[in-house]
Scaffold this active site. Structure first.
Site, PDB file in Angstrom:
ATOM      1  N   GLU A   1       7.198   0.697  15.966  1.00  0.00           N
ATOM      2  CA  GLU A   1       8.266   1.196  15.088  1.00  0.00           C
ATOM      3  C   GLU A   1       8.449   2.677  15.397  1.00  0.00           C
ATOM      4  O   GLU A   1       7.733   3.245  16.197  1.00  0.00           O
ATOM      5  CB  GLU A   1       7.853   0.998  13.620  1.00  0.00           C
ATOM      6  CG  GLU A   1       7.699  -0.472  13.246  1.00  0.00           C
ATOM      7  CD  GLU A   1       7.359  -0.669  11.774  1.00  0.00           C
ATOM      8  OE1 GLU A   1       6.290  -0.237  11.338  1.00  0.00           O
ATOM      9  OE2 GLU A   1       8.189  -1.264  11.067  1.00  0.00           O
TER      10      GLU A   1
ATOM     11  N   THR B   1      -1.445 -12.906   7.813  1.00  0.00           N
ATOM     12  CA  THR B   1      -0.042 -13.230   7.493  1.00  0.00           C
ATOM     13  C   THR B   1       0.818 -13.092   8.743  1.00  0.00           C
ATOM     14  O   THR B   1       1.694 -13.908   9.004  1.00  0.00           O
ATOM     15  CB  THR B   1       0.473 -12.290   6.397  1.00  0.00           C
ATOM     16  OG1 THR B   1      -0.452 -12.288   5.322  1.00  0.00           O
ATOM     17  CG2 THR B   1       1.849 -12.726   5.906  1.00  0.00           C
TER      18      THR B   1
ATOM     19  N   GLU C   1       3.280  -4.993  12.238  1.00  0.00           N
ATOM     20  CA  GLU C   1       2.386  -3.850  12.067  1.00  0.00           C
ATOM     21  C   GLU C   1       1.279  -4.335  11.129  1.00  0.00           C
ATOM     22  O   GLU C   1       1.522  -4.564   9.943  1.00  0.00           O
ATOM     23  CB  GLU C   1       3.158  -2.670  11.481  1.00  0.00           C
ATOM     24  CG  GLU C   1       2.521  -1.346  11.763  1.00  0.00           C
ATOM     25  CD  GLU C   1       1.406  -1.079  10.779  1.00  0.00           C
ATOM     26  OE1 GLU C   1       1.721  -0.957   9.596  1.00  0.00           O
ATOM     27  OE2 GLU C   1       0.236  -1.023  11.197  1.00  0.00           O
TER      28      GLU C   1
ATOM     29  N   ASN D   1       0.806  -1.234   0.000  1.00  0.00           N
ATOM     30  CA  ASN D   1       0.000   0.000   0.000  1.00  0.00           C
ATOM     31  C   ASN D   1       0.831   1.272   0.000  1.00  0.00           C
ATOM     32  O   ASN D   1       0.482   2.260  -0.650  1.00  0.00           O
ATOM     33  CB  ASN D   1      -0.995  -0.036   1.159  1.00  0.00           C
ATOM     34  CG  ASN D   1      -0.290  -0.115   2.503  1.00  0.00           C
ATOM     35  OD1 ASN D   1       0.720  -0.779   2.651  1.00  0.00           O
ATOM     36  ND2 ASN D   1      -0.830   0.590   3.468  1.00  0.00           N
TER      37      ASN D   1
ATOM     38  N   GLY E   1       1.839  -5.905   7.215  1.00  0.00           N
ATOM     39  CA  GLY E   1       0.950  -6.556   6.248  1.00  0.00           C
ATOM     40  C   GLY E   1      -0.315  -6.991   6.951  1.00  0.00           C
ATOM     41  O   GLY E   1      -0.710  -6.411   7.977  1.00  0.00           O
TER      42      GLY E   1
ATOM     43  N   CYS F   1      -3.374   1.436   6.539  1.00  0.00           N
ATOM     44  CA  CYS F   1      -3.819   0.794   7.787  1.00  0.00           C
ATOM     45  C   CYS F   1      -4.390   1.810   8.764  1.00  0.00           C
ATOM     46  O   CYS F   1      -5.127   1.463   9.662  1.00  0.00           O
ATOM     47  CB  CYS F   1      -2.661   0.052   8.428  1.00  0.00           C
ATOM     48  SG  CYS F   1      -1.255   1.108   8.746  1.00  0.00           S
TER      49      CYS F   1
ATOM     50  N   THR G   1      -3.160  -9.100   9.049  1.00  0.00           N
ATOM     51  CA  THR G   1      -3.166  -9.784  10.341  1.00  0.00           C
ATOM     52  C   THR G   1      -3.010 -11.292  10.165  1.00  0.00           C
ATOM     53  O   THR G   1      -2.276 -11.942  10.910  1.00  0.00           O
ATOM     54  CB  THR G   1      -4.466  -9.435  11.101  1.00  0.00           C
ATOM     55  OG1 THR G   1      -4.439  -8.020  11.376  1.00  0.00           O
ATOM     56  CG2 THR G   1      -4.612 -10.206  12.393  1.00  0.00           C
TER      57      THR G   1
HETATM   58  O1  TXE Z   1      -0.669  -8.315   2.831  1.00  0.00           O
HETATM   59  P1  TXE Z   1       0.152  -9.627   3.020  1.00  0.00           P
HETATM   60  P2  TXE Z   1      -1.250  -7.811   1.499  1.00  0.00           P
HETATM   61  C1  TXE Z   1      -3.870  -5.769   5.167  1.00  0.00           C
HETATM   62  C2  TXE Z   1      -5.035  -5.397   4.310  1.00  0.00           C
HETATM   63  C3  TXE Z   1      -4.816  -6.209   3.064  1.00  0.00           C
HETATM   64  C4  TXE Z   1      -4.296  -7.486   3.673  1.00  0.00           C
HETATM   65  C5  TXE Z   1      -3.518  -8.256   2.652  1.00  0.00           C
HETATM   66  O2  TXE Z   1      -6.215  -5.842   4.936  1.00  0.00           O
HETATM   67  O3  TXE Z   1      -6.032  -6.490   2.384  1.00  0.00           O
HETATM   68  O4  TXE Z   1      -3.418  -7.048   4.722  1.00  0.00           O
HETATM   69  O5  TXE Z   1      -2.615  -7.329   2.006  1.00  0.00           O
HETATM   70  C6  TXE Z   1       4.545 -11.017   2.435  1.00  0.00           C
HETATM   71  N1  TXE Z   1       5.667 -15.174   5.271  1.00  0.00           N
HETATM   72  N2  TXE Z   1      -2.773  -4.839   5.039  1.00  0.00           N
HETATM   73  O6  TXE Z   1      -1.570  -8.862   0.464  1.00  0.00           O
HETATM   74  O7  TXE Z   1      -0.359 -10.755   2.216  1.00  0.00           O
HETATM   75  C7  TXE Z   1       3.997 -10.501   1.125  1.00  0.00           C
HETATM   76  O8  TXE Z   1       4.730 -11.010   0.020  1.00  0.00           O
HETATM   77  C8  TXE Z   1       6.358 -14.028   5.073  1.00  0.00           C
HETATM   78  C9  TXE Z   1      -2.521  -3.935   6.124  1.00  0.00           C
HETATM   79  O9  TXE Z   1      -0.250  -6.779   1.106  1.00  0.00           O
HETATM   80  O10 TXE Z   1       0.200  -9.758   4.480  1.00  0.00           O
HETATM   81  C10 TXE Z   1       4.183  -8.995   1.291  1.00  0.00           C
HETATM   82  O11 TXE Z   1       5.512  -8.631   1.009  1.00  0.00           O
HETATM   83  N3  TXE Z   1       5.936 -13.012   4.279  1.00  0.00           N
HETATM   84  C11 TXE Z   1      -1.098  -3.494   6.112  1.00  0.00           C
HETATM   85  C12 TXE Z   1       3.877  -8.785   2.770  1.00  0.00           C
HETATM   86  O12 TXE Z   1       4.058 -10.064   3.387  1.00  0.00           O
HETATM   87  C13 TXE Z   1       4.741 -13.164   3.668  1.00  0.00           C
HETATM   88  C14 TXE Z   1      -0.640  -3.040   4.755  1.00  0.00           C
HETATM   89  C15 TXE Z   1       2.447  -8.322   3.032  1.00  0.00           C
HETATM   90  O13 TXE Z   1       1.605  -9.249   2.401  1.00  0.00           O
HETATM   91  C16 TXE Z   1       3.944 -14.324   3.811  1.00  0.00           C
HETATM   92  C17 TXE Z   1      -0.943  -4.016   3.767  1.00  0.00           C
HETATM   93  C18 TXE Z   1       4.451 -15.359   4.650  1.00  0.00           C
HETATM   94  N4  TXE Z   1       3.766 -16.492   4.849  1.00  0.00           N
HETATM   95  C19 TXE Z   1      -1.986  -4.904   3.920  1.00  0.00           C
HETATM   96  N5  TXE Z   1       2.808 -14.152   3.067  1.00  0.00           N
HETATM   97  C20 TXE Z   1      -0.827  -2.349   7.051  1.00  0.00           C
HETATM   98  N6  TXE Z   1      -0.932  -2.581   8.340  1.00  0.00           N
HETATM   99  O14 TXE Z   1      -0.467  -1.268   6.588  1.00  0.00           O
HETATM  100  C21 TXE Z   1       2.894 -12.942   2.490  1.00  0.00           C
HETATM  101  N7  TXE Z   1       4.057 -12.331   2.835  1.00  0.00           N
END
Ligand code: TXE
Length: 478
Positions: free
Chosen positions: A459, A230, A248, A150, A226, A282, A228
């Site tokens: 952070e 994940t 975060e 994002n 990322g 977020c 919750t």
């Molecule tokens: O997050 P992901 P995404 C939330 C928001 C969004 C949802 C999914 O609701 O719809 O998370 O978004 C890596 N082990 N936020 O798809 O999937 C992945 O490659 C290690 C809130 O972006 O969690 C990417 O680099 N890493 C958030 C990163 O994790 C893994 C901002 C985030 O991916 C992994 C973004 C694993 N098993 C999304 N699986 C905020 N708080 O700002 C994926 N990744």
């Protein structure tokens, strides 16, 4: 077509898998780049490179480390236009948002932590004739920094800068959806004089290389932003370790609008808080609670002004909302609105209408929903799109139980001219960050992060530097 490579041991390298993934422009649905679809071997190579570079980097005098981080910040400023274009290209965010806010903030992240280690104080605890204590904060070692799509460069640098400043070496894993600015950062770090192996960037699917990174025994800490879900997966894999982890995660951020607020200011700021980056931050407000006496006035003004927002091409200056990040994500957001409609909520503004108008891009207009119960999924789950719910409250206590009634606790905003109301609310809200009569005013010295399902740890400022270091207390007699 941009050909992205991994950045390992100071060089740009192809993935050992020889596999690549397509990077899509969310405004057109077209493929604009290919990036490594790395595998565990690529992850292992990056960890080994960070391991080999750690001792020399940790021993590098802080002034020398700070100088290189300042070089990176200056080069980000120099390449601001190119970076903003790349950021808009693969994330769909308005170019103006990237150029005016996010890219300058990435430079500031490096500048802030470079200055922090140059001016940082160490602690000493004299004990009179007995002797004295002093505290050392040595760098942890090679660390993994995983960031989302994002705010790509903003959040990637928010992790990397303090880690490098603290003396750690880094394996960075940007989102597979938005790799372009991370790739440019590889070139910038090389030009800035960052020694080979101090920063390594591995591109690919987190689900495929995440474990190879986070479970490598050489890794000394993980910093993740990322979803919750994940975050739970990452934590699950670390059950038998004592690894420091910073998470975060998502949010479901309430706004409490009291009847004595400045209505015009509150509406303007809550439109910004609700729809910036198409609600894909977020910290965005997603549940607006308005005190009953001004509910209708707020609703009418909020609706009128939201209708003035323009959904369109990220490179058009008048665009307020670009497309969502992906087709799949837009379907997820649409699903929440569909279900709210099935649950007899009223759609005061329906963003689904833009989907047909601009069929190639993953567009979704601002959406305002009324009549959703607190326990409705639309009020309980993070949508991460331009969708907000409106509801009224009778008194302070009802406002607090509504605001705190979700599994999340990231941020909240309070709108009132009454000091006592403002601070009572701020103290009682389940939120790691509370803004009073404002939103997204950020000071990098402050702790950043959430409670409950919104994450673990903080952070920013000294919290970030402490996260990437050990703490050692040494006592010596005379
Ligand atoms: O997050 P992901 P995404 C939330 C928001 C969004 C949802 C999914 O609701 O719809 O998370 O978004 C890596 N082990 N936020 O798809 O999937 C992945 O490659 C290690 C809130 O972006 O969690 C990417 O680099 N890493 C958030 C990163 O994790 C893994 C901002 C985030 O991916 C992994 C973004 C694993 N098993 C999304 N699986 C905020 N708080 O700002 C994926 N990744």
């Amino acid at each position: 077509m941009i050909a992205i490579k991994n950045y390992i041991s100071g060089g740009l390298v192809e993935p050992k898998t020889q596999n690549y993934l397509e990077v899509i422009n969310p405004a057109t649905g077209e493929v604009i780049a290919r990036a490594p679809d790395s595998g565990p071997e690529d992850a292992a190579a990056a960890v080994k490179s960070a391991q080999d570079a750690f001792e020399a980097w940790a021993k590098t005098p802080t002034e020398a480390r700070a100088k290189i981080l300042h070089n990176i910040a200056n080069l980000i400023d120099l390449h601001r236009e190119e970076l903003a274009k790349l950021e808009a290209l693969d994330s769909g965010k308005p170019y103006s948002l990237a150029y005016e806010k996010e890219i300058p903030r990435a430079a500031q992240n490096f500048r802030y932590f470079a200055s922090a280690i140059s001016t940082g104080q160490s602690e000493c605890f004299p004990m009179g004739e007995q002797g004295f204590n002093y505290v050392l904060r040595p760098a942890l070692g090679p660390v993994v920094c995983i960031s989302p799509w994002n705010l790509p460069l903003y959040l990637f640098s928010w992790k990397i800068a303090p880690a490098l400043a603290a003396g750690c070496t880094v394996i960075g894993k940007p989102s597979e959806l938005t790799p372009l600015t991370a790739f440019k950062l590889s070139e910038i770090c090389k030009e800035a004089g960052l020694p080979p192996g101090v920063l390594n960037i591995v591109h690919g699917y987190g689900a495929k290389i995440g474990e190879a990174l986070t479970r490598n025994p050489a890794i000394k800490a993980i910093s993740f932003t990322g979803g919750t879900e994940t975050g739970k997966k990452i934590m699950g894999g670390l059950r038998n370790t004592f690894l420091p982890v910073s998470l975060e995660l998502g949010g479901k951020n309430p706004a409490l609008v009291f009847k004595d607020c400045d209505l015009e200011l509150t509406v303007n700021e809550l439109i910004r808080a609700s729809f910036t980056n198409s609600g894909q931050i977020c910290l965005c407000a997603s549940r607006l609670y308005i005190e009953e006496p001004i509910y209708e006035a707020f609703k009418s003004l909020f609706l009128t002004k939201t209708k003035m927002l323009s959904v369109g091409d990220p490179f058009h200056t008048e665009t307020s909302l670009g497309p969502l990040i992906s087709k799949e994500h837009r379907l997820k957001v649409k699903g929440f609105v569909d279900r709210a409609e099935q649950n007899q909520c009223s759609l005061l503004l329906d963003g689904r209408s833009t989907m047909s108008a601009m069929q190639d891009g993953f567009y979704f207009g601002p959406t305002i929903i009324e009549g959703a119960a607190l326990e409705d999924p639309i009020n309980q789950q993070e949508i991460f799109g331009p969708v907000v719910t409106l509801a009224s409250f009778k008194d302070f206590n009802e406002a607090m139980s509504l605001a705190n009634g979700t599994p999340y606790g990231l941020s909240a905003t309070v709108w009132t001219k009454d000091l006592s109301t403002a601070h009572r609310a701020a103290h009682q809200l389940d939120a790691g960050i509370v803004w009073i009569n404002s939103w997204m005013v950020r000071d990098l010295r402050t702790p950043f992060g959430g409670m409950k399902a919104s994450g673990l740890g903080r952070e920013g400022g000294n919290e970030a530097l402490k996260f990437f270091t050990e703490t050692k207390n040494i006592f010596a007699t005379f």
